[in-house]
Design a protein around this motif. Structure first.
Motif, PDB file in Angstrom:
ATOM      1  N   GLY B  19       0.846  -1.318  -0.159  1.00  0.00           N
ATOM      2  CA  GLY B  19      -0.007   0.071  -0.041  1.00  0.00           C
ATOM      3  C   GLY B  19       0.973   1.179  -0.012  1.00  0.00           C
ATOM      4  O   GLY B  19       0.239   2.522   0.135  1.00  0.00           O
ATOM      5  N   PHE B  20       2.202   1.197  -0.151  1.00  0.00           N
ATOM      6  CA  PHE B  20       3.103   2.416  -0.080  1.00  0.00           C
ATOM      7  C   PHE B  20       3.896   2.397  -1.437  1.00  0.00           C
ATOM      8  O   PHE B  20       5.083   2.026  -1.294  1.00  0.00           O
ATOM      9  N   GLY B  21       3.523   2.511  -2.439  1.00  0.00           N
ATOM     10  CA  GLY B  21       2.045   3.075  -2.669  1.00  0.00           C
ATOM     11  C   GLY B  21       1.187   1.650  -3.030  1.00  0.00           C
ATOM     12  O   GLY B  21       1.883   0.677  -3.547  1.00  0.00           O
ATOM     13  N   THR B  51      -2.568  -4.008   2.948  1.00  0.00           N
ATOM     14  CA  THR B  51      -1.929  -2.828   2.640  1.00  0.00           C
ATOM     15  C   THR B  51      -2.737  -1.915   3.675  1.00  0.00           C
ATOM     16  O   THR B  51      -3.728  -1.960   4.209  1.00  0.00           O
ATOM     17  N   GLU B  52      -2.129  -0.513   4.069  1.00  0.00           N
ATOM     18  CA  GLU B  52      -2.495   0.339   4.956  1.00  0.00           C
ATOM     19  C   GLU B  52      -2.543   1.512   4.459  1.00  0.00           C
ATOM     20  O   GLU B  52      -1.658   2.362   4.978  1.00  0.00           O
ATOM     21  N   PRO B  53      -3.332   1.719   3.275  1.00  0.00           N
ATOM     22  CA  PRO B  53      -3.262   3.116   2.605  1.00  0.00           C
ATOM     23  C   PRO B  53      -3.526   4.305   3.661  1.00  0.00           C
ATOM     24  O   PRO B  53      -3.313   5.383   3.609  1.00  0.00           O
ATOM     25  N   SER B  54      -4.297   3.822   4.701  1.00  0.00           N
ATOM     26  CA  SER B  54      -4.776   5.006   5.562  1.00  0.00           C
ATOM     27  C   SER B  54      -3.551   5.310   6.706  1.00  0.00           C
ATOM     28  O   SER B  54      -3.789   6.392   7.569  1.00  0.00           O
TER      29      SER B  54
END
Lengths: 240, 240
Positions: B19-21, B51-54
């Protein structure tokens, strides 16, 4: 519990039950990222994915030739829910042969791929659609009941053509030349069984991974992209 | 505990801290599937991905402009380990600013992207390499120490060029036209700062997602593909 007329709550994390096959799963996640209207990293859908490639082959099991992968599928779905996923997807049409059993075993909702695809087909004004999918998907009628409910007529290949298509799908899974697969899919879609169709349906999620949008007959529906659209809609993104 | 001279045990499940990105993560998993020498579904690497997009922006935090994403990164890594992953990867060079803290917090080994990339560069006989990466990656020297250990000289852009590159990376994350990004990367790689390099390094994992292999200067090293090669090697696949 959802009330009549009330939209379901917006989920917080998507669970992807993947690996059936791995290429279809990778393509699904790639398309999810590509089609998400995100201006920066933080605006993407939070995802947890589990692949279980070592599960017994669903293709062999559904052909009566091997053990069921169901315990592996339920285990993977449970892992996703324990990791916080509150909406699940299975980016494989064939795996929907086990949909009811998986859905009963886990507390999170699972999007039903063949149903949402057929709703999109009907919403597009299509009345007769030619289906390219795996042999178990065709034989078990996984798209048939949703098509009936949506008043869409489903055209499927004759047995020899279906067997040829299944060979192409196995070759895609084995990583053979995508360009060659694309050519053979275009040939298959132009044959006699599909005459009279208003549109083509790439109903097996391996197919959109190798069949470039620009090379497809028009109109073509794509099971993977329809699943992505349904996910984005549920997560509250504005969809064109 | 690994003994000197003894290879580490073959892992059973890869954990992807993503998630990064999101585009870099999707591209990494796609390349893993593409480059795995698998003849059928069951021969692919079992994967769990979170993924930890937040999470707070690592780019802002490393620039001193916001809170640390470290608790989110450790949480995601712990989820992966609880889900059975026994080898972790972080397909983001910039996130390796937090590598030591994450590695201390979880019991599974994590491949170190900048180190394995620099080992591949040195093994390729390259002595001077031009680095395209995010500004924090360059400023924190995430590739610098591994380059020194591998006796490779690292060329990095002057500040104005680096700022321009960072804009291109942000535009890739926002989904701008990949062809335009590709053109600008080729221009950047041909500028004065990179004169005298033996090779180009796409050291930020967003870059390989938009920069087609056929369009790259030769030789080019690709952080994502090197991470894939390292994973396949650890999982016991024969690599060319």
């Amino acid at each position: 519990m959802a009330s009549f007329g009330k939209p379901p709550p917006i989920p917080t994390r998507l669970g992807i039950l993947g690996g059936f096959g791995s290429l279809a799963t990778a393509h699904f996640y790639y398309r999810l990222v590509e089609l998400t209207p995100a201006a920066e990293d933080a605006e993407h859908v939070p995802v947890t994915m589990v692949t279980e490639p070592s599960a017994p082959s669903r293709l062999e099991h559904l052909a009566g030739l091997g053990p069921t992968p169901l315990p592996h599928l339920i285990q993977a779905a449970s892992t996703l829910v324990h990791a916080g996923a509150d909406l699940l997807v299975i980016p494989s049409a064939t795996c929907h042969a086990y949909y009811d059993d998986i859905a009963r075993a886990v507390p999170a909702p699972i999007l039903h791929l063949p149903s949402l695809v057929m709703q999109a087909v009907a919403a597009g004004g299509v009345r007769r659609i030619a289906l390219l999918a795996t042999t178990p998907t065709v034989q078990l009628g996984l798209y048939r009941a949703p098509a009936d409910r949506a008043a869409v007529t489903l055209l499927t290949p004759d047995p020899a053509t279906q067997a040829h298509l299944m060979t192409v799908i196995q070759q895609i899974k084995a990583g053979h030349d995508p360009q060659s697969a694309q050519r053979r899919l275009t040939e298959l879609a132009g044959e006699r069984w599909a005459h009279g169709a208003d549109a083509l349906l790439l109903g097996c999620t391996e197919l959109p991974a190798v069949y470039a949008h620009a090379a497809r007959p028009s109109p073509t529906f794509d099971a993977t992209d329809e699943l992505v659209h349904a996910v984005l809609h549920r997560f509250g993104y504005p969809i064109g």
